[in-house]
Design a protein around this motif. Structure first.
Motif, PDB file in Angstrom:
ATOM      1  N   ASP A   1       0.845  -1.202   0.000  1.00 35.32           N
ATOM      2  CA  ASP A   1       0.000   0.000   0.000  1.00 35.32           C
ATOM      3  C   ASP A   1       0.879   1.249   0.000  1.00 35.32           C
ATOM      4  OD1 ASP A   1      -2.081   1.744   0.096  1.00 35.32           O
ATOM      5  OD2 ASP A   1      -2.815   1.140   2.084  1.00 35.32           O
ATOM      6  N   PRO A   2       1.566   1.521  -1.113  1.00 38.19           N
ATOM      7  CA  PRO A   2       2.531   2.640  -1.144  1.00 38.19           C
ATOM      8  C   PRO A   2       1.886   4.006  -0.919  1.00 38.19           C
ATOM      9  CG  PRO A   2       2.198   1.714  -3.345  1.00 38.19           C
ATOM     10  CD  PRO A   2       1.538   0.794  -2.390  1.00 38.19           C
TER      11      PRO A   2
ATOM     12  N   ASP B   1      11.075   8.531   0.011  1.00 36.15           N
ATOM     13  CA  ASP B   1      11.891   9.018  -1.094  1.00 36.15           C
ATOM     14  C   ASP B   1      12.281   7.836  -1.968  1.00 36.15           C
ATOM     15  OD1 ASP B   1      11.876  11.661  -0.170  1.00 36.15           O
ATOM     16  OD2 ASP B   1      13.531  11.246   1.211  1.00 36.15           O
ATOM     17  N   GLY B   2      12.507   8.104  -3.265  1.00 32.24           N
ATOM     18  CA  GLY B   2      12.881   7.050  -4.189  1.00 32.24           C
ATOM     19  C   GLY B   2      11.702   6.564  -5.012  1.00 32.24           C
ATOM     20  N   LYS B   3      11.912   5.470  -5.729  1.00 34.11           N
ATOM     21  CA  LYS B   3      10.885   4.938  -6.628  1.00 34.11           C
ATOM     22  C   LYS B   3      10.496   3.517  -6.243  1.00 34.11           C
ATOM     23  CE  LYS B   3      12.207   7.610 -10.746  1.00 34.11           C
ATOM     24  NZ  LYS B   3      12.683   7.507 -12.148  1.00 34.11           N
ATOM     25  N   LEU B   4       9.204   3.252  -6.380  1.00 36.82           N
ATOM     26  CA  LEU B   4       8.673   1.905  -6.209  1.00 36.82           C
ATOM     27  C   LEU B   4       7.791   1.616  -7.422  1.00 36.82           C
ATOM     28  CD1 LEU B   4       7.954  -0.718  -4.706  1.00 36.82           C
ATOM     29  CD2 LEU B   4       6.252   0.571  -3.410  1.00 36.82           C
ATOM     30  N   GLU B   5       8.245   0.693  -8.267  1.00 36.11           N
ATOM     31  CA  GLU B   5       7.495   0.353  -9.471  1.00 36.11           C
ATOM     32  C   GLU B   5       6.928  -1.056  -9.321  1.00 36.11           C
ATOM     33  OE1 GLU B   5       9.949   0.825 -12.916  1.00 36.11           O
ATOM     34  OE2 GLU B   5      10.718   2.777 -12.276  1.00 36.11           O
ATOM     35  N   ILE B   6       5.607  -1.165  -9.456  1.00 31.72           N
ATOM     36  CA  ILE B   6       4.933  -2.455  -9.370  1.00 31.72           C
ATOM     37  C   ILE B   6       4.076  -2.623 -10.618  1.00 31.72           C
ATOM     38  CG2 ILE B   6       3.329  -3.894  -8.040  1.00 31.72           C
ATOM     39  CD1 ILE B   6       4.073  -2.322  -5.575  1.00 31.72           C
TER      40      ILE B   6
ATOM     41  N   ASN C   1      -0.903  -4.605 -12.994  1.00 30.67           N
ATOM     42  CA  ASN C   1      -1.830  -5.736 -12.960  1.00 30.67           C
ATOM     43  C   ASN C   1      -1.506  -6.739 -11.864  1.00 30.67           C
ATOM     44  OD1 ASN C   1      -3.260  -4.818 -15.301  1.00 30.67           O
ATOM     45  ND2 ASN C   1      -1.562  -5.548 -16.572  1.00 30.67           N
ATOM     46  N   CYS C   2      -0.478  -6.437 -11.084  1.00 30.13           N
ATOM     47  CA  CYS C   2      -0.020  -7.380 -10.053  1.00 30.13           C
ATOM     48  C   CYS C   2      -1.027  -7.459  -8.906  1.00 30.13           C
ATOM     49  CB  CYS C   2       1.348  -6.958  -9.531  1.00 30.13           C
ATOM     50  SG  CYS C   2       1.982  -8.016  -8.223  1.00 30.13           S
ATOM     51  N   LYS C   3      -1.523  -8.660  -8.641  1.00 31.81           N
ATOM     52  CA  LYS C   3      -2.419  -8.898  -7.509  1.00 31.81           C
ATOM     53  C   LYS C   3      -1.617  -9.560  -6.391  1.00 31.81           C
ATOM     54  CE  LYS C   3      -6.477  -9.386 -10.466  1.00 31.81           C
ATOM     55  NZ  LYS C   3      -7.502 -10.323 -10.981  1.00 31.81           N
ATOM     56  N   ILE C   4      -1.744  -8.997  -5.176  1.00 30.04           N
ATOM     57  CA  ILE C   4      -0.911  -9.432  -4.055  1.00 30.04           C
ATOM     58  C   ILE C   4      -1.749 -10.160  -3.011  1.00 30.04           C
ATOM     59  CG2 ILE C   4       0.627  -8.663  -2.196  1.00 30.04           C
ATOM     60  CD1 ILE C   4       1.401  -6.278  -3.903  1.00 30.04           C
ATOM     61  N   GLY C   5      -1.300 -11.342  -2.615  1.00 26.29           N
ATOM     62  CA  GLY C   5      -1.879 -12.076  -1.494  1.00 26.29           C
ATOM     63  C   GLY C   5      -0.993 -11.916  -0.275  1.00 26.29           C
ATOM     64  N   TYR C   6      -1.581 -12.018   0.916  1.00 27.69           N
ATOM     65  CA  TYR C   6      -0.815 -11.726   2.130  1.00 27.69           C
ATOM     66  C   TYR C   6      -1.232 -12.652   3.273  1.00 27.69           C
ATOM     67  CZ  TYR C   6       0.866  -9.084   6.203  1.00 27.69           C
ATOM     68  OH  TYR C   6       1.475  -8.704   7.368  1.00 27.69           O
ATOM     69  N   VAL C   7      -0.222 -13.180   3.970  1.00 30.88           N
ATOM     70  CA  VAL C   7      -0.454 -13.937   5.206  1.00 30.88           C
ATOM     71  C   VAL C   7       0.329 -13.252   6.312  1.00 30.88           C
ATOM     72  CG1 VAL C   7      -0.158 -16.137   6.403  1.00 30.88           C
ATOM     73  CG2 VAL C   7      -0.798 -16.120   3.987  1.00 30.88           C
ATOM     74  N   SER C   8      -0.382 -12.763   7.321  1.00 29.39           N
ATOM     75  CA  SER C   8       0.224 -12.012   8.418  1.00 29.39           C
ATOM     76  C   SER C   8       0.953 -12.940   9.383  1.00 29.39           C
ATOM     77  CB  SER C   8      -0.868 -11.238   9.175  1.00 29.39           C
ATOM     78  OG  SER C   8      -0.383 -10.710  10.383  1.00 29.39           O
ATOM     79  N   GLN C   9       1.885 -12.361  10.165  1.00 27.50           N
ATOM     80  CA  GLN C   9       2.542 -13.139  11.221  1.00 27.50           C
ATOM     81  C   GLN C   9       1.592 -13.370  12.390  1.00 27.50           C
ATOM     82  OE1 GLN C   9       5.460 -10.881  13.791  1.00 27.50           O
ATOM     83  NE2 GLN C   9       5.339  -9.405  12.130  1.00 27.50           N
ATOM     84  N   PHE C  10       0.469 -12.651  12.431  1.00 30.00           N
ATOM     85  CA  PHE C  10      -0.491 -12.778  13.522  1.00 30.00           C
ATOM     86  C   PHE C  10      -1.717 -13.568  13.059  1.00 30.00           C
ATOM     87  CE2 PHE C  10       1.714  -8.675  13.955  1.00 30.00           C
ATOM     88  CZ  PHE C  10       2.435  -8.961  15.112  1.00 30.00           C
ATOM     89  N   LEU C  11      -2.262 -14.379  13.942  1.00 29.83           N
ATOM     90  CA  LEU C  11      -3.451 -15.160  13.618  1.00 29.83           C
ATOM     91  C   LEU C  11      -4.670 -14.250  13.549  1.00 29.83           C
ATOM     92  CD1 LEU C  11      -2.938 -18.314  15.860  1.00 29.83           C
ATOM     93  CD2 LEU C  11      -2.488 -18.085  13.430  1.00 29.83           C
ATOM     94  N   GLN C  12      -5.527 -14.501  12.556  1.00 30.92           N
ATOM     95  CA  GLN C  12      -6.745 -13.697  12.384  1.00 30.92           C
ATOM     96  C   GLN C  12      -7.912 -14.645  12.159  1.00 30.92           C
ATOM     97  OE1 GLN C  12      -5.068 -11.714   9.019  1.00 30.92           O
ATOM     98  NE2 GLN C  12      -4.499  -9.907  10.185  1.00 30.92           N
ATOM     99  N   ARG C  13      -8.439 -15.155  13.256  1.00 30.44           N
ATOM    100  CA  ARG C  13      -9.373 -16.262  13.155  1.00 30.44           C
ATOM    101  C   ARG C  13     -10.794 -15.918  13.566  1.00 30.44           C
ATOM    102  NH1 ARG C  13      -7.675 -22.054  15.343  1.00 30.44           N
ATOM    103  NH2 ARG C  13      -6.439 -20.816  16.790  1.00 30.44           N
ATOM    104  N   ASP C  14     -11.027 -14.848  14.295  1.00 26.60           N
ATOM    105  CA  ASP C  14     -12.325 -14.601  14.934  1.00 26.60           C
ATOM    106  C   ASP C  14     -13.509 -14.659  13.978  1.00 26.60           C
ATOM    107  OD1 ASP C  14     -11.033 -14.360  17.276  1.00 26.60           O
ATOM    108  OD2 ASP C  14     -11.088 -12.173  17.378  1.00 26.60           O
ATOM    109  N   LYS C  15     -13.367 -14.007  12.817  1.00 25.94           N
ATOM    110  CA  LYS C  15     -14.495 -13.928  11.880  1.00 25.94           C
ATOM    111  C   LYS C  15     -14.816 -15.279  11.251  1.00 25.94           C
ATOM    112  CE  LYS C  15     -13.594  -9.092  10.681  1.00 25.94           C
ATOM    113  NZ  LYS C  15     -13.207  -8.157   9.599  1.00 25.94           N
ATOM    114  N   ALA C  16     -13.891 -16.224  11.356  1.00 28.54           N
ATOM    115  CA  ALA C  16     -14.085 -17.499  10.660  1.00 28.54           C
ATOM    116  C   ALA C  16     -14.423 -18.638  11.615  1.00 28.54           C
ATOM    117  CB  ALA C  16     -12.811 -17.842   9.888  1.00 28.54           C
TER     118      ALA C  16
END
Length: 579
Positions: free
Chosen positions: A49-50, A56-61, A64-79
């Motif tokens: 989420d730039p 400062d500097g450049k970030l080129e992505i 069309n790049c779709k990003i998946g993410y798995v956190s270091q923290f458990l996120q279970r409540d809603k499931a």
């Protein structure tokens, strides 16, 4: 896919990156490594989420790049009320229902063209994640992770390690172009760690994974991105080859750096003598000599080696006790049982002597943390702690020990420290400079919080320590420092860990939880069991030797014994060839 060029970013308290650059190409499996608190998770946040960050500097992505993410923290409540299959298949089921709804609407609507467009968009999205085969793909991944038996279980019934793997499978099957994972190995038992390795290696798309786990590093990656001391370097190749190259470079650069420091110090003495002479004798020749020597000093400073990977960050962990006692029984557990919806542990019996160092081992979800927390609370008739024993506790749930709304300063005032100077001096030994002291604990990285927990545990001077996953989130040098501290500790330790090498290096014996009870196991039998059930024996034996040599090299560098370090690096190279 991603190109970062001369990116710099700072928090108010410290600089994180100074003109860092790297690229990630399609299909690469990148390991992202570095000391705790160096900014790895923040850099991942910037990539995802730039727009939230001013850097400062450049970030080129790739747009069309779709990003998946798995956190270091458990996120279970809603499931909690969802089955494993339904949780993984959520996106597939959602698109199926959307397609079915559009088809139903077409039967009565006059605006067919708009509905056809929506239908095609939904169908394309379904095809993009291989929707036609999603059930078989889910079954294949569950089988690969050895979780097929849990397919119809509720998410709430899974252990933390099992749920972490389910999160990984879900993100993989959503078919994102780049998959980012932040320490997915934390708290995984031996079996689940192997499952994670298999999942990573089966994934054909690009991955960027923060990890300190050597088993994963040695088996899963073909690119290394290393962040240290605000700077970054990248390496195309295996971690074991990178690590060897890094250690050899450290030896060379640190030796040169010390030579430069010595030359600069000698020159500073010459300058002081010339300055003193010029003060008492105003001859022009003395002034010219002083100016010339100052210019030499400036040139020496300018060429001084400032390699970001030379400095070895190792906190000074000191597990001291106020009350050392002669060998006696420190803890006795007799006929301990605990049940929630079903029996978790029953007929648990063991005792710990006042100088025993013991690991509690077992698969995820068998009750290790429940047992350790019950001992700490000491409110169970089956638990007896010697009156001369003072207990301190380190939790894998860091908020149990640390008040994350506190500043570090307030946390240690609350722990009994009396002055600002006393706190500043104490926490500096653990790698927290004066710029940290008024920082909120909640803003620290996972590794920094664990180091802070260790600092708080150490300050208690307790003579029995209950440690729940103490190496979680810790970088390699912090793990080494903790190993040394445990070796030199004169009290009792009862520790939960899934880190095989750490257990092997620190513990006297193991308490194995199986079939809802505990049995004592010697280190020799424990090693034999690990070799037979989880890891290749030859690999583990070589890796243990390799780690021992790496530790010796690190200590040789701390002692500036460069000849020994060079000899050891040749020994290390021979071990790596065996891998």
């Amino acid at each position: 896919m991603i190109k970062v060029d001369n990116l710099s970013y700072s928090f108010p308290q410290k600089d994180l990156y100074n003109n860092v650059s790297f690229t990630i190409e399609d299909g690469q499996h990148c390991a992202f490594i570095g000391a705790s608190g160096s900014g790895k998770s923040t850099l991942i946040d910037i990539i995802m989420d730039p727009e939230r960050y001013l850097f400062d500097g450049k970030l080129e992505i790739d747009p069309n790049c779709k990003i998946g993410y798995v956190s270091q923290f458990l996120q279970r409540d809603k499931a909690k009320e969802t089955s494993v299959f339904e949780y993984i298949a959520e996106e597939f089921i959602k698109l199926q229902e959307q397609i079915a709804s559009i088809c139903t609407e077409m039967e009565t609507s006059s605006d067919i063209e708009t509905l056809l467009e929506k239908y095609q968009e939904a169908l394309d999205a379904f095809d993009a994640i291989d929707g036609d085969d999603f059930e078989s793909n889910i079954n294949r991944k569950l089988n690969l992770a050895n979780l097929s038996k849990h397919k119809d279980k509720m998410i709430s019934e899974l252990s933390g390690g099992e749920f972490k793997l389910i999160q990984v499978i879900k993100e993989m099957l959503n078919n994102k172009d780049l998959m980012i994972m932040d320490e997915p190995d934390v708290f995984l038992d031996f079996e689940n760690l192997n499952s994670l390795k298999n999942l990573i290696n089966s994934h054909k798309k690009t991955m960027l994974i923060i990890t300190h786990n050597r088993y994963l590093l040695n088996h899963c990656f073909n690119k290394i991105i290393h962040l240290e001391n605000t700077e970054l370097q990248e390496f195309d190749g295996r971690y074991i080859d990178y690590n060897l190259s890094l250690l050899q470079t450290k030896i060379e650069l640190q030796e040169l750096s010390i030579a430069d420091d010595e030359e600069i110090a000698k020159n500073e003495i010459r300058i002081e003598k010339l300055r003193e002479r010029a003060t008492y004798n105003a001859e022009a020749s003395n002034g010219r000599a002083l100016k010339a020597r100052v210019k030499i000093q400036e040139r020496l400073e300018a060429r001084r080696i400032k390699a970001p990977f030379v400095d070895i960050k190792q906190p000074n962990i000191n597990l001291a006790t106020n009350n050392e006692i002669e060998e006696t029984v420190a803890l006795k557990v007799e006929d301990f049982s605990v049940a929630f919806d079903e029996v978790l542990l029953e007929d648990v019996n063991f005792e710990i002597k006042s100088n025993d160092k013991v690991a509690i081992v077992g698969t995820n979800g068998v009750g290790k943390t429940t047992l350790l927390r019950s001992i700490f609370k000491n409110n169970h008739d089956s638990i007896e702690i010697n009156n001369d024993i003072e207990v301190a506790y380190l939790s894998q749930m860091q908020g149990e020990v640390l008040d994350e709304s506190n500043t570090i300063l307030q946390e240690f005032y609350d722990a009994g420290f009396e002055t600002y100077g006393e706190i500043r001096s104490y926490i500096s030994k653990y790698g927290f400079g004066s710029d940290y002291i008024k920082q909120k604990i909640g803003s620290l990285s996972g590794g920094e919080k664990n180091i802070l927990q260790l600092a708080k545990v150490s300050s208690s001077k307790a003579n029995m320590l209950l440690l729940d996953e103490p190496t979680s989130h810790l970088d390699t040098y912090s793990q080494m420092a903790l190993e040394d501290a445990i070796e030199n500790y004169n009290g009792a330790i009862l520790m939960i860990s899934h880190d095989y090498q750490f257990i092997n290096n620190c513990m006297d014996y193991v308490l194995m939880i199986e079939d809802k009870t505990i049995r004592k196991m010697s280190m020799k039998k424990f090693r034999r069991m690990i070799h037979a059930n989880h890891f290749d024996k030859d690999y583990l034996e070589i890796e243990l030797k390799k780690k021992a040599v790496e530790t010796k090299i690190a200590r040789a560098l701390v002692d500036t014994d460069f000849e020994l370090a060079k000899t050891l690096s040749e020994e290390l190279e021979g071990l790596i060839k065996l891998l």
